[in-house]
Design an enzyme around this catalytic site. Structure first.
Site, PDB file in Angstrom:
ATOM      1  N   LEU A  63     -13.597  -6.165  30.488  1.00  0.00           N
ATOM      2  CA  LEU A  63     -13.857  -6.414  29.067  1.00  0.00           C
ATOM      3  C   LEU A  63     -14.939  -7.498  28.929  1.00  0.00           C
ATOM      4  O   LEU A  63     -15.227  -8.226  29.869  1.00  0.00           O
ATOM      5  CB  LEU A  63     -12.574  -6.875  28.376  1.00  0.00           C
ATOM      6  N   GLY A 113     -37.257 -12.963  28.854  1.00  0.00           N
ATOM      7  CA  GLY A 113     -38.371 -13.334  29.730  1.00  0.00           C
ATOM      8  C   GLY A 113     -38.412 -14.835  29.945  1.00  0.00           C
ATOM      9  O   GLY A 113     -38.533 -15.315  31.080  1.00  0.00           O
ATOM     10  N   VAL A 151     -49.061  -3.762  28.081  1.00  0.00           N
ATOM     11  CA  VAL A 151     -48.828  -3.082  29.358  1.00  0.00           C
ATOM     12  C   VAL A 151     -48.977  -1.570  29.166  1.00  0.00           C
ATOM     13  O   VAL A 151     -48.437  -1.001  28.218  1.00  0.00           O
ATOM     14  CB  VAL A 151     -47.429  -3.448  29.905  1.00  0.00           C
ATOM     15  N   ALA A 158     -24.787 -12.778  20.251  1.00  0.00           N
ATOM     16  CA  ALA A 158     -23.341 -12.712  20.428  1.00  0.00           C
ATOM     17  C   ALA A 158     -22.603 -13.314  19.221  1.00  0.00           C
ATOM     18  O   ALA A 158     -21.622 -12.736  18.741  1.00  0.00           O
ATOM     19  CB  ALA A 158     -22.955 -13.453  21.702  1.00  0.00           C
ATOM     20  N   HIS A 159     -23.078 -14.463  18.736  1.00  0.00           N
ATOM     21  CA  HIS A 159     -22.331 -15.115  17.645  1.00  0.00           C
ATOM     22  C   HIS A 159     -22.487 -14.361  16.329  1.00  0.00           C
ATOM     23  O   HIS A 159     -21.608 -14.418  15.478  1.00  0.00           O
ATOM     24  CB  HIS A 159     -22.723 -16.597  17.508  1.00  0.00           C
ATOM     25  N   HIS A 183     -26.512 -44.089  18.193  1.00  0.00           N
ATOM     26  CA  HIS A 183     -27.644 -44.505  19.010  1.00  0.00           C
ATOM     27  C   HIS A 183     -27.153 -44.897  20.402  1.00  0.00           C
ATOM     28  O   HIS A 183     -26.147 -45.597  20.498  1.00  0.00           O
ATOM     29  CB  HIS A 183     -28.336 -45.713  18.371  1.00  0.00           C
TER      30      HIS A 183
END
Ligand code: FAD
Ligand code: NAD
Length: 466
Positions: free
Chosen positions: A37, A185, A237, A320-321, A444
């Site tokens: 899965l 890429g 290409v 995905a989200h 900070h």
């Protein structure tokens, strides 16, 4: 067997939809054609690519930055087999996690190819040759996507490969030619460039990650060039030939000249296509439009009542989200709730180093829409935290409405940008102005101070540290 909800496909869209449907009291089943899965994201996408990005980043740091920190080691060596095994172990752990979640939520898992018999019946063809039919009051199609292939690029999965094979190489390429300098890429090109491969990007557009804000592409190019990469932008290409030990890519540049680049591996990552092969959509009365399943914007229901579609197989970002949000959305819609997704606030992240993360509108989109906007930027090199860690490449760029000061887009390239973008998402969800964020205290020294400073810069140019 009769179910309230059947989900076809167990990627982040499908398994999350199944969990939410089960949480809402539905008798739920999920069908997955592979034996594991998790879909593309877990098995051949987000997770394994991040595991290799992390391993290659450790190697790169050991080889190049440890000495600067006063850590002296002999030259590190790569054990690619161990690196790949570790990656597979990470995936396996998460496969087990999803199995656990299915059991916990009493979701029935069917391993086999799901195909429609009619609009409420799905046949599951199993690996052992048997099959079973199940019916559902509601069916959610979450069958995802596959890499785009072109007829003149003969992917042979040995020398001419897609991202799936690039996650399982047995050696580090000497010269990897990457066709398409988009997200895959940039990420997988970074992995192998860090491990010592010469990487050449051949890209149709005039920059890396061309769909993101142009400033991000320009900065990322500089960072990846430092790894020794070279670029062939505005090159289309036209052919790829496997010569045995090496592969030649032929492309045409903007002057219509032919250019040839020869490497030992070619990674083809020119986008992904929605995947509906074998689903037998016609039996349910469904068709596709340019490969995608069409859905109603308000419900994600297809034209057939009771059949929904989510994730990569429908329009929108292939993330995905985004698929997860849609999974929850459909499960809640089926339960009669009125959920909402703000598609403008789905962040996009590229897990290179520095990382790139964006949310909302790009500067190019605002220009094209004729929107009056202002910008505020802040460089990482002016940050105490970045100077301490040595991660000084990058910047935060905030785009805000010229009149109201509402934040319209945030684009970050820099260390931990992937996590930093969450602040921008929250701010924009609550329609914060740049000044609102500028007035909030940021710890900070942290990278997030760059967000505050960029917001200060966007409001009357009052950044403190530049
Ligand atoms: P998928 O994850 O593709 O899952 C679909 C599932 O359906 C598959 O398991 C498939 O086997 C199954 N299936 C298909 N047809 C049938 C059928 N007829 N019967 C039964 N089962 C079927 N996104 C991010 O947000 N962050 C990242 O870092 C990221 N990294 C990525 C890296 C790579 C190399 C790649 C390729 C993608 C990456 N993505 C990332 C994109 C992300 O993987 C997808 O957007 C996401 O997986 C889509 O989820 P999904 O549920 O729509 O489909
Ligand atoms: P992409 O759309 O990001 O990039 C493809 C690139 O190929 C584009 O820049 C395009 O101009 C170029 N191209 C297309 N045809 C070409 C040709 N003939 N010659 C030269 N260049 C050409 O697609 P991808 O990198 O393959 O990734 C696919 C999807 O997977 C993306 O949509 C992305 O959403 C998802 N993904 C996400 C993440 C992440 O969120 N971190 C990581 C990997 C993949």
């Amino acid at each position: 067997m009769q179910y309230d909800v059947i989900v076809i496909g167990s990627g982040p869209g499908g398994y999350v939809a199944a969990i939410r449907a089960a949480q809402l009291g539905n008798k739920t089943a999920i069908i997955e054609k592979y034996s594991v899965l998790g879909g593309t994201c877990l098995n051949v996408g987000c997770i394994p690519s991040k595991a290799l990005l992390d391993s290659s980043e450790h190697f790169h740091n050991a080889a190049h930055t440890f000495a600067d920190h006063g850590i002296e080691i002999s030259a590190p060596k790569i054990n690619i087999e161990q690196m790949i095994n570790r990656k597979s172990g990470v995936v396996k752990k998460m496969n087990d996690g999803i199995n656990f979640l299915m059991k916990k939520n009493k979701i029935t898992v069917y391993n086999g190819l799901g195909s429609f018999v009619d609009k409420s019946t799905v046949n599951v063809a199993k690996a052992d040759g048997t099959s079973e039919q199940i019916t559902g009051k509601n069916i959610i199609i979450a069958t995802g996507s596959k890499p785009t292939v072109l007829p003149f690029i003969p992917v042979d999965k040995t020398r001419i490969i897609t991202s799936t094979e690039a996650l399982n190489l047995k050696e580090v390429p000497k010269h990897l030619v990457v066709i398409g300098a988009g997200v895959i890429g940039a990420e997988l090109g970074s992995v192998y460039a860090r491990l010592g491969a010469k990487v050449s990007f051949v890209e149709f557009a005039d920059s890396m990650i061309p769909t993101m804000d142009k400033t991000m592409g320009k900065e990322l190019q500089k960072a990846i060039k430092k790894l020794g990469a070279d670029y062939y932008f505005s090159h289309k290409v036209t052919g790829v030939v496997n010569n045995g030990d090496d592969v030649t890519v032929t492309a045409r540049n903007s002057k219509d000249e032919e250019v040839q680049i020869t490497g030992d591996y070619v990674l083809v990552c020119i986008g992904r296509r929605p995947y509906t092969d074998g689903l037998n959509l016609e039996a349910a009365g469904l068709t596709t439009e340019r490969g995608k399943i069409e859905v109603d914007e308000h419900t994600l229901q297809t034209k057939v009542p009771g059949i929904y579609a989510i994730g990569d197989v429908i329009r929108g970002a292939m993330l995905a989200h985004k698929a997860e949000e849609e999974g929850v959305f459909v499960a809640e819609t089926i339960a009669g709730q009125k959920p909402h997704i703000n598609y403008n606030l789905i962040p996009g992240v590229v897990y290179t180093w520095p990382e790139v993360a964006s949310v909302g509108k790009t500067e190019e989109e605002l220009k094209a829409a004729g929107k009056a906007y202002k910008t505020g930027s802040f460089p990482f090199k002016a940050l105490g935290r970045a100077t301490a860690s040595g991660d000084t490449d990058g910047l935060v760029k905030v785009l805000a409405d010229k009149t109201t000061d509402e934040i319209l887009g945030v684009h970050i390239i820099g260390a931990r940008a992937a996590d930093m973008i969450a602040e921008a998402v929250v701010a924009m969800e609550y329609r914060a102005s740049a000044e609102d964020v500028a007035r909030m205290s940021h710890s900070h020294p942290t990278y997030t101070e760059a967000m505050k400073e960029a917001c200060l810069a966007a409001t009357e140019n009052r950044a403190i540290h530049t």
